[in-house]
Structure formats: structure tokens, C-alpha cells
Write a protein that holds these residues in place. Structure first.
Motif, mmCIF file in Angstrom:
data_model
loop_
_atom_site.group_PDB
_atom_site.id
_atom_site.type_symbol
_atom_site.label_atom_id
_atom_site.label_comp_id
_atom_site.label_asym_id
_atom_site.label_seq_id
_atom_site.Cartn_x
_atom_site.Cartn_y
_atom_site.Cartn_z
ATOM 1 N N LEU A 68 49.844 -8.612 -4.314
ATOM 2 C CA LEU A 68 51.030 -8.315 -3.513
ATOM 3 C C LEU A 68 50.901 -8.970 -2.142
ATOM 4 O O LEU A 68 49.796 -9.092 -1.616
ATOM 5 C CB LEU A 68 51.181 -6.800 -3.320
ATOM 6 N N LYS A 117 39.615 -5.109 7.354
ATOM 7 C CA LYS A 117 38.491 -4.920 6.434
ATOM 8 C C LYS A 117 37.493 -6.063 6.408
ATOM 9 O O LYS A 117 36.309 -5.853 6.144
ATOM 10 C CB LYS A 117 39.015 -4.689 5.015
ATOM 11 N N LYS A 177 39.542 -4.901 -9.542
ATOM 12 C CA LYS A 177 38.964 -3.749 -8.848
ATOM 13 C C LYS A 177 38.013 -2.985 -9.763
ATOM 14 O O LYS A 177 38.391 -2.620 -10.882
ATOM 15 C CB LYS A 177 40.073 -2.788 -8.400
ATOM 16 N N GLU A 212 46.046 1.695 -2.600
ATOM 17 C CA GLU A 212 44.915 2.571 -2.926
ATOM 18 C C GLU A 212 45.137 3.947 -2.351
ATOM 19 O O GLU A 212 45.907 4.138 -1.420
ATOM 20 C CB GLU A 212 43.609 2.007 -2.347
ATOM 21 N N GLU A 238 50.157 -4.453 5.575
ATOM 22 C CA GLU A 238 49.513 -3.213 5.150
ATOM 23 C C GLU A 238 49.624 -2.150 6.221
ATOM 24 O O GLU A 238 49.605 -2.446 7.411
ATOM 25 C CB GLU A 238 48.034 -3.466 4.871
ATOM 26 N N GLU A 246 45.093 -6.302 -11.321
ATOM 27 C CA GLU A 246 46.476 -6.062 -10.925
ATOM 28 C C GLU A 246 47.115 -7.237 -10.213
ATOM 29 O O GLU A 246 46.450 -8.159 -9.735
ATOM 30 C CB GLU A 246 46.596 -4.777 -10.104
ATOM 31 N N GLU A 247 48.419 -7.132 -10.169
ATOM 32 C CA GLU A 247 49.289 -8.096 -9.501
ATOM 33 C C GLU A 247 48.908 -8.215 -8.029
ATOM 34 O O GLU A 247 48.640 -7.217 -7.360
ATOM 35 C CB GLU A 247 50.711 -7.519 -9.643
#
Ligand code: AMP
Ligand code: GLY
Length: 425
Positions: A193, A219, A148, A289, A197, A190-191
Motif C-alpha cells: 500500500l 521505523k 510478514k 497492523e 502512515e 500482502e498487497e
């Protein structure tokens, strides 16, 4: 009753939904919008010549319109740039977080470190400002991985890398090619996941946090979650997989701890705090986020369901009296399908004439990238996401059917939309 005039900053579907919600209040008089769009212009006086990021011009506009009693700052950029701070300094009332709190969206490094410091559950991560160190890391980290860009990137600065090659290419794109400009000077890696959502937006007054009805965004640009990431191609509310038990747990482990953390850091958050959550297959709730504002197109399914006067809620956030407000929701479900310009989110043409057809009375067409053609006076396209068609229904399937029945009545050259918004229903 005395009515208050309100200025909305922004010009997309979200701002159209905010304008419609404010219009329902018997306490609200005239609406202004900077810059606005062709849909908002039907209910507000728009100022298309001023951009939402021209802070000085906006403050000047409010200075010269003493009838404006409240300014609602909706988009991420002006919030991060400190428009609320500037308006307050000039003696005006403004809804939205100050820059030192809006940073929770504007810097992913800041938000990840805040979560680490205050034990708020999120994906495991590392941050890097050196490309070489980041590269070394992705050569050994577990795959898939998520990269990110630190800063604001129109929702597009996130790369899910399914192979090591993709991770290396993504890193190059963000840190060396600067695909997202200075937003990519630092990265979070990051990991990855898995789970489902849910977006939970909450009103905050610095201390009290009041979650709104849940929603979910889609998205990717195309059906089956394929294509590039966009600002959002459609939404629905509620997300029924998010149970009352999860909501209670999220309040204890995420919402309250976040608001307390910001308060403790001397960055009290007033406005809408958006929690993007992943409910993992193990049932854990983790933060993907934060956004410091209403989502777009989340606002287009949440605000039509809000029965409480939104003008009162905005004022309670500013005055620190949110503990006196209980939100009331329309029991009906809402689905919003976005009509976009061919080519979006990459290159697309503008200026295409839009025909609307005979839209059902209980369906709302929120305008996003629309404008009035100065030569012909007709409504034409002026952006990537052009319209959001929102329908309410007794359940998600009914709302979805109505939204799709109505979007089919609309047309412009190159128009496309996803056929699988709210596939749950
Ligand atoms: P963000 O802007 O951080 O919400 O990321 C955009 C989208 O990328 C999210 O809505 C998720 O679909 C996906 N995403 C972000 N972070 C992760 C993660 N750690 N694991 C899996 N998917 C993620
Ligand atoms: N639709 C996602 C966002 O507004 O960030």
C-alpha cells in the motif's frame, strides 16, 4: 487521600513514560518496576534481576507485595504469554489485554483473518504455512509485495520486497532460515500500500474505545528512511495530516468494528489497542497492523500530552467504565528523538558512559537501554535504543527544534540518531 502503589512491567522508554505519567497522579504512591532501567530507578523501585518474561517470578513478586494494587503490563511478550491472565487468577488487578486478546498483535494470521471476517479494511493478503506454496505465490504475485512473519519479531519481521528476487530471498529468510524463529512458521503475504502512515492508540475496556492523540513513528534506522527496520527511532504527535474527518471515519470503519469483533469472538480487549493505519492516496483508511499495547516510542510523545489522570484511565479500562472518561490533551505538539548505540539494530556494544549536559527544564529524557554500572555507579548504555529525548512546543517545528537542541547535549561513545524525525515540521 489514599494512595495506591503500582508495579510496571517492562524496562524501556515506554515504561519510563508510563512511570512519569503515573507519578503525576495524586492517587499513586510508590512505583515498582520489573526490570526497569537507570531512568525509571529515579522514580521507582526497580527489580533488575527479574525479566519481563519471567511470569512466575512476577506473580510471586506481586503475591509478596500486598501493597501493590495495580500491575501495568506494557511489553508485547508478557501480554502474549498471559501475564495478565496469571495475575488475575492470583487475585490481582492488572492493566493490559489477556492472552486471548493480545493475539491480535502476536499473530498476524489471526489479525488478518479477523479483519477479513468482519470487513475491516486492510491490504489484500494470503497466508501460508508451506514454504513451497508461498514460493509459488511470490513467483506470480504483484510486485512490490509485503511478507510478514506471523509471530512477534521485535517489529522486524516485515519485508517489503521491491523485486521478485527480494521476495524470494525474504521468504527464505523467514520460513527456511528462521531469522525470526518460530514467528516465521507461517507468513502473511500482502498487497503493498502507498500513502501516509498514522498510529492511533486507543484505550479499550472491552466495549468502549477511546482514541488517543495521533502520532507517527519512524521505523528505519537512518535518515531518509534508509537502513534496517528498528523498534522506532523517533515519533511525533499529533500527525496533522490525519484530519478530524478521517478520525471519525476510522472510528466507524476500524476502531469500533475491531473492538466489537474481538468481543464477539469471546476475546474482549481491555488495555491499549494500537492501530497502525495507512491513509492511501485515494483517501481510504486501511489497517497495516495492530499492537496490543502502547507503542515505543509512541508512548513518549502521547503520554506527556495526556492531561487526564492516567491511573483513572487504566482503572476504567479494567472496570469497564471507560464510557465515563473523556480524555483531555495538552494543545502543544511533542517530538521524540531516539539516541541509539552504534550498530543498532544489529550488533552494538554496551556499558558506554553517558553524559547528559544541561537539559532544558521542559524537555524530558526518557531512558530505554540504560543501567547503573555496578562498579562505578554511573549511568551507562545497556541496549540498542538508549534514550528518547521528548520536547513539547507550541507546534511541531518548535518541539522538533527543542528536541534536537537537547539531544545534542547528550553523548556516549557510538551514539547516533536520525536527523529527520518529523520532517513534516
Ligand atoms: P507492521 O509491523 O505490520 O506495521 O509493518 C512495519 C512497517 O512496514 C509499517 O509501518 C509500514 O511502513 C510497512 N508496511 C507494512 N505493511 C505494509 C503494506 N501492506 N504496504 C506498505 N507498507 C507496509
Ligand atoms: N514503535 C512501534 C511499536 O511500538 O510497535
Amino acid at each position: 487521600m489514599k494512595k495506591s502503589n503500582v508495579l510496571i512491567v517492562g524496562g524501556g522508554g515506554r515504561e519510563h513514560a508510563i512511570a512519569c505519567a503515573l507519578k503525576k497522579s495524586d492517587k499513586v504512591g510508590k512505583l515498582y518496576c520489573i526490570p526497569g532501567n537507570a531512568g525509571i530507578a529515579q522514580i521507582a523501585e526497580c527489580v533488575p534481576s527479574v525479566k519481563a518474561t519471567e511470569l512466575e517470578k512476577i506473580v510471586e513478586f506481586v503475591n509478596s507485595h500486598p501493597d501493590i494494587e495495580l500491575t501495568v503490563v506494557a511489553p508485547d511478550d508478557p501480554l502474549a504469554m498471559g501475564l495478565v491472565d496469571k495475575l488475575e487468577k492470583a487475585g490481582h488487578r492488572a492493566f493490559g489485554p489477556r492472552a486471548n486478546a493480545a493475539i491480535i498483535e502476536a499473530s498476524k494470521v489471526f489479525s488478518k483473518n479477523l479483519m477479513r471476517k468482519y470487513d475491516i479494511p486492510t491490504a489484500k493478503y494470503e497466508t501460508f504455512s508451506s514454504y513451497e506454496k508461498a514460493l509459488e505465490y511470490v513467483q506470480t504475485c504483484p510486485i512490490p509485495t509485503v511478507i510478514k512473519a506471523d509471530g512477534l519479531a521485535l517489529g522486524k519481521g516485515v519485508i517489503i520486497a521491491n523485486t521478485r528476487e527480494e521476495a524470494e530471498a525474504g521468504l527464505r529468510e523467514i520460513m527456511l532460515d528462521k531469522a525470526f524463529g518460530s514467528a516465521g512458521s507461517e507468513v502473511v503475504i500482502e498487497e503493498f500500500l502507498t500513502g501516509f502512515e498514522v498510529s492511533v492508540l486507543a484505550f479499550c475496556d472491552g466495549k468502549t474505545v477511546v482514541p488517543m492523540a495521533s502520532s507517527q513513528d519512524h521505523k528505519r534506522a537512518h535518515d531518509g528512511d534508509t537502513g534496517l527496520n528498528t523498534g522506532g527511532m523517533g515519533t511525533f504527535s499529533p500527525q496533522n495530516k490525519y484530519t478530524p474527518e478521517m478520525a471519525e471515519r476510522a472510528m466507524k470503519t476500524v476502531f469500533l468494528p475491531t473492538v466489537r469483533a474481538l468481543e464477539k469472538e469471546g476475546r474482549p480487549f481491555k488495555g491499549v489497542l494500537y492501530f497502525g493505519l495507512m491513509i492511501t492516496s485515494a483517501g481510504d483508511i486501511k489497517v497495516l497492523e495492530y499492537n496490543a499495547r502502547f507503542g515505543d516510542p509512541e508512548a513518549q510523545v502521547i503520554l506527556p500530552r495526556l492531561k487526564t489522570d492516567v491511573f483513572d484511565v487504566f482503572n476504567a479500562c479494567i472496570d469497564g467504565t471507560l464510557n465515563r472518561i473523556a480524555l483531555e490533551w495538552d494543545e502543544r505538539a511533542a517530538v521524540c528523538v531516539v539516541a541509539a548505540s552504534g550498530g543498532y539494530p544489529l550488533k552494538y556494544e554496551k556499558g558506554k558512559k553517558i553524559t547528559f549536559g544541561d537539559i532544558d527544564e521542559d524537555v524530558t529524557v526518557y531512558h530505554a537501554g540504560t543501567a547503573i554500572c555496578p562498579e562505578c555507579g554511573e549511568i551507562v548504555t545497556s541496549g540498542g535504543r538508549v534514550l528518547g529525548v521528548t520536547a513539547l512546543g507550541k507546534d511541531l517545528s518548535e518541539a522538533k527544534k527543542k528536541a534536537y537542541d537537547n539531544i545534542k547535549k547528550i553523548s556516549f561513545e557510538g551514539m547516533f540518531y536520525r536527523n529527520d524525525i518529523c520532517k513534516e515540521a
